[in-house]
Design an enzyme around this catalytic site. Structure first.
Site, PDB file in Angstrom:
ATOM      1  NE  ARG A  40      -3.668   2.124   2.428  1.00  0.00           N
ATOM      2  CZ  ARG A  40      -3.755   2.812   3.706  1.00  0.00           C
ATOM      3  NH1 ARG A  40      -3.001   2.209   4.840  1.00  0.00           N
ATOM      4  NH2 ARG A  40      -4.349   4.045   3.975  1.00  0.00           N
ATOM      5  CG  HIS A  90      -1.600   5.236  -0.716  1.00  0.00           C
ATOM      6  ND1 HIS A  90      -2.325   5.731   0.107  1.00  0.00           N
ATOM      7  CD2 HIS A  90      -2.382   4.497  -1.529  1.00  0.00           C
ATOM      8  CE1 HIS A  90      -3.667   5.041   0.136  1.00  0.00           C
ATOM      9  NE2 HIS A  90      -3.577   4.219  -0.858  1.00  0.00           N
ATOM     10  CD1 TRP A 129     -11.661  -6.015  -0.720  1.00  0.00           C
ATOM     11  CD2 TRP A 129      -9.679  -6.004   0.601  1.00  0.00           C
ATOM     12  NE1 TRP A 129     -11.449  -4.694  -0.553  1.00  0.00           N
ATOM     13  CE2 TRP A 129     -10.197  -4.485   0.240  1.00  0.00           C
ATOM     14  CE3 TRP A 129      -8.600  -5.802   1.383  1.00  0.00           C
ATOM     15  CZ2 TRP A 129      -9.668  -3.396   0.733  1.00  0.00           C
ATOM     16  CZ3 TRP A 129      -8.041  -4.465   1.747  1.00  0.00           C
ATOM     17  CH2 TRP A 129      -8.558  -3.527   1.279  1.00  0.00           C
TER      18      TRP A 129
HETATM   19 ZN1  ZEM Z   1      -6.098  -0.268  -1.655  1.00  0.00          ZN
HETATM   20  N1  ZEM Z   1      -7.119   0.331   0.154  1.00  0.00           N
HETATM   21  N2  ZEM Z   1      -7.563   0.917  -2.544  1.00  0.00           N
HETATM   22  N3  ZEM Z   1      -5.159  -0.644  -3.272  1.00  0.00           N
HETATM   23  N4  ZEM Z   1      -4.879  -1.252  -0.614  1.00  0.00           N
HETATM   24  C1  ZEM Z   1      -7.058  -0.396   1.381  1.00  0.00           C
HETATM   25  C2  ZEM Z   1      -5.843  -1.267   1.667  1.00  0.00           C
HETATM   26  C3  ZEM Z   1      -5.210  -1.712   0.556  1.00  0.00           C
HETATM   27  C4  ZEM Z   1      -8.480   1.627  -2.254  1.00  0.00           C
HETATM   28  C5  ZEM Z   1      -8.727   1.777  -0.664  1.00  0.00           C
HETATM   29  O1  ZEM Z   1      -9.788   3.059  -0.501  1.00  0.00           O
HETATM   30  C6  ZEM Z   1      -8.187   1.156   0.158  1.00  0.00           C
HETATM   31  C7  ZEM Z   1      -5.353   0.003  -4.430  1.00  0.00           C
HETATM   32  C8  ZEM Z   1      -6.596   0.632  -5.008  1.00  0.00           C
HETATM   33  C9  ZEM Z   1      -7.554   0.932  -4.109  1.00  0.00           C
HETATM   34  C10 ZEM Z   1      -3.893  -2.024  -1.091  1.00  0.00           C
HETATM   35  C11 ZEM Z   1      -3.440  -1.867  -2.492  1.00  0.00           C
HETATM   36  C12 ZEM Z   1      -3.933  -1.177  -3.309  1.00  0.00           C
HETATM   37  C13 ZEM Z   1      -7.793   0.375   2.501  1.00  0.00           C
HETATM   38  C14 ZEM Z   1      -7.763  -0.022   3.818  1.00  0.00           C
HETATM   39  C15 ZEM Z   1      -8.676   1.190   1.616  1.00  0.00           C
HETATM   40  C16 ZEM Z   1      -9.665   2.091   2.134  1.00  0.00           C
HETATM   41  C17 ZEM Z   1      -6.654   0.863   4.290  1.00  0.00           C
HETATM   42  C18 ZEM Z   1      -6.595   0.669   5.881  1.00  0.00           C
HETATM   43  O2  ZEM Z   1      -7.586   0.912   6.624  1.00  0.00           O
HETATM   44  O3  ZEM Z   1      -5.700   0.280   6.498  1.00  0.00           O
HETATM   45  C19 ZEM Z   1      -9.289   2.187  -3.484  1.00  0.00           C
HETATM   46  C20 ZEM Z   1     -10.543   2.964  -3.493  1.00  0.00           C
HETATM   47  C21 ZEM Z   1      -8.686   1.903  -4.365  1.00  0.00           C
HETATM   48  C22 ZEM Z   1      -9.310   1.948  -5.896  1.00  0.00           C
HETATM   49  C23 ZEM Z   1      -9.584   1.071  -6.798  1.00  0.00           C
HETATM   50  C24 ZEM Z   1      -4.458  -0.730  -5.399  1.00  0.00           C
HETATM   51  C25 ZEM Z   1      -4.507  -0.190  -6.994  1.00  0.00           C
HETATM   52  C26 ZEM Z   1      -3.396  -1.190  -4.870  1.00  0.00           C
HETATM   53  C27 ZEM Z   1      -2.123  -1.705  -5.029  1.00  0.00           C
HETATM   54  C28 ZEM Z   1      -1.830  -2.048  -6.524  1.00  0.00           C
HETATM   55  C29 ZEM Z   1      -3.544  -3.008   0.008  1.00  0.00           C
HETATM   56  C30 ZEM Z   1      -2.165  -4.004  -0.105  1.00  0.00           C
HETATM   57  C31 ZEM Z   1      -4.048  -2.797   1.143  1.00  0.00           C
HETATM   58  C32 ZEM Z   1      -3.900  -3.362   2.441  1.00  0.00           C
HETATM   59  C33 ZEM Z   1      -3.020  -2.606   3.374  1.00  0.00           C
HETATM   60  C34 ZEM Z   1      -3.127  -3.153   4.729  1.00  0.00           C
HETATM   61  O4  ZEM Z   1      -2.385  -2.614   5.532  1.00  0.00           O
HETATM   62  O5  ZEM Z   1      -3.399  -4.517   4.797  1.00  0.00           O
END
Ligand code: ZEM
Length: 290
Positions: A47, A51, A190
């Site tokens: 993540r 970001h 998920w």
């Molecule tokens: Zn995420 N993501 N993401 N994401 N994401 C979260 C967690 C993780 C969106 C999003 O709002 C959120 C992509 C795209 C998008 C990962 C990777 C990728 C979380 C939870 C949210 C709310 C955060 C938390 O509470 O810790 C949205 C709206 C997306 C649009 C499509 C893409 C592209 C990613 C990578 C290629 C990953 C690995 C996590 C889990 C993080 C963790 O700490 O476990």
């Protein structure tokens, strides 16, 4: 005649082997804290890399992983980046041990390492990102908002230069990790295997019945069968939209195809806006525990 004291000081030019050492260090530390989440820092490092990269704007060429500007406020305080301090702090001892690597290259290397160590596909890597200062911080609002739907996803990801297929392939990263109520406000994983990359995210989207979770938190979905999994409104958007859904079906049916496309699109994401020198080599790191 010359001796060492007359010679110009040798500049340390790190090579593939040196970056592989950094990779190994991260890989060997991913599971060092058993009580952290599901036992691995891998998801939060993915993540962080996402970001750092996803702020890219193709029109202005601003944002992207070159710079590592999330080290600084205001970017570190942007709502979307809540909780990523855990990932940045995890990498501080690595930076201290290998001070020659830039933060920007380190964060992306950590993302690549985490995907590979969590049994994902090989992700090609190029080094050469430079750290920039606070003035290069991007404005708030460039990363996607989980509460929104397909139009928003297209606006955000088209701005980075991605198409519909690439958007759906990128979302497969949500096979990994979880939401934290003290970070985004959302809660839960998920998939049932949040530290292993698979195409389960797509399978679950199609196969499970999803209903609104009844709780005081932000609007999210839960699976009807176990009520232990979650989907964000933005996740559901990729099966509510016909064009996105076609790709969800492709990836649900074919893990190899998902891995192939995921590797390509993550490589593209991690290189958005990075001014590599001409002739920069592309490397593939050797997995450690995978
Ligand atoms: Zn995420 N993501 N993401 N994401 N994401 C979260 C967690 C993780 C969106 C999003 O709002 C959120 C992509 C795209 C998008 C990962 C990777 C990728 C979380 C939870 C949210 C709310 C955060 C938390 O509470 O810790 C949205 C709206 C997306 C649009 C499509 C893409 C592209 C990613 C990578 C290629 C990953 C690995 C996590 C889990 C993080 C963790 O700490 O476990």
């Amino acid at each position: 005649f010359s001796n060492d004291s007359n010679a110009a000081p040798k500049l340390f030019v790190p090579k593939f082997e040196d970056y592989q050492q950094v990779y190994n260090e991260i890989a060997n530390r991913l599971e060092e804290k058993e009580d952290y989440d599901d036992g691995s820092y891998g998801p939060v490092l993915v993540r962080l890399a996402w970001h750092a990269s996803g702020t890219y704007d193709k029109e202005t060429g601003t944002g992207g992983s070159n710079g590592a500007t999330m080290r600084f406020s205001p970017e570190s305080d942007h709502g979307a980046n809540a909780g990523l301090k855990a990932a940045r702090d995890f990498l501080e001892p690595v930076k201290a041990k290998f001070p020659w690597i830039t933060y920007s290259d380190l964060w992306i290397l950590a993302g690549v390492c985490s995907i590979q160590e969590m049994l994902g596909p090989a992700i090609p890597y190029r080094a050469g990102r430079q750290d920039r200062d606070v003035a290069a911080c991007t404005p708030d609002g460039r990363l996607p908002d989980a509460a929104q739907g397909q139009d928003h996803l297209r606006n955000i990801f088209y701005r980075m230069g991605f198409n519909d297929q690439e958007i759906v392939a990128l979302c497969g990263a949500h096979a990994l990790g979880r939401c934290h109520s003290d970070r985004s406000g959302y809660s839960g994983p998920w998939t049932f295997s949040p530290t292993v990359l698979t195409n389960d995210y797509y399978k679950l989207l199609l196969d499970e019945k999803w209903q609104w979770k009844k709780w005081n938190g932000p609007k999210q979905y839960e699976d009807k069968t176990t009520k232990s999994l979650m989907m964000l409104p933005a996740d559901m958007a990729i099966i509510q939209d016909k064009k996105f859904k076609e790709w969800v079906k492709v990836y649900a049916a074919d893990n190899d195809k998902f891995f192939q496309d995921f590797s390509a699109v993550v490589n593209k994401l991690f290189e958005l806006g990075v001014p590599f020198k001409e002739g920069t080599e592309t490397w593939t790191f050797k997995p450690v525990n995978a």
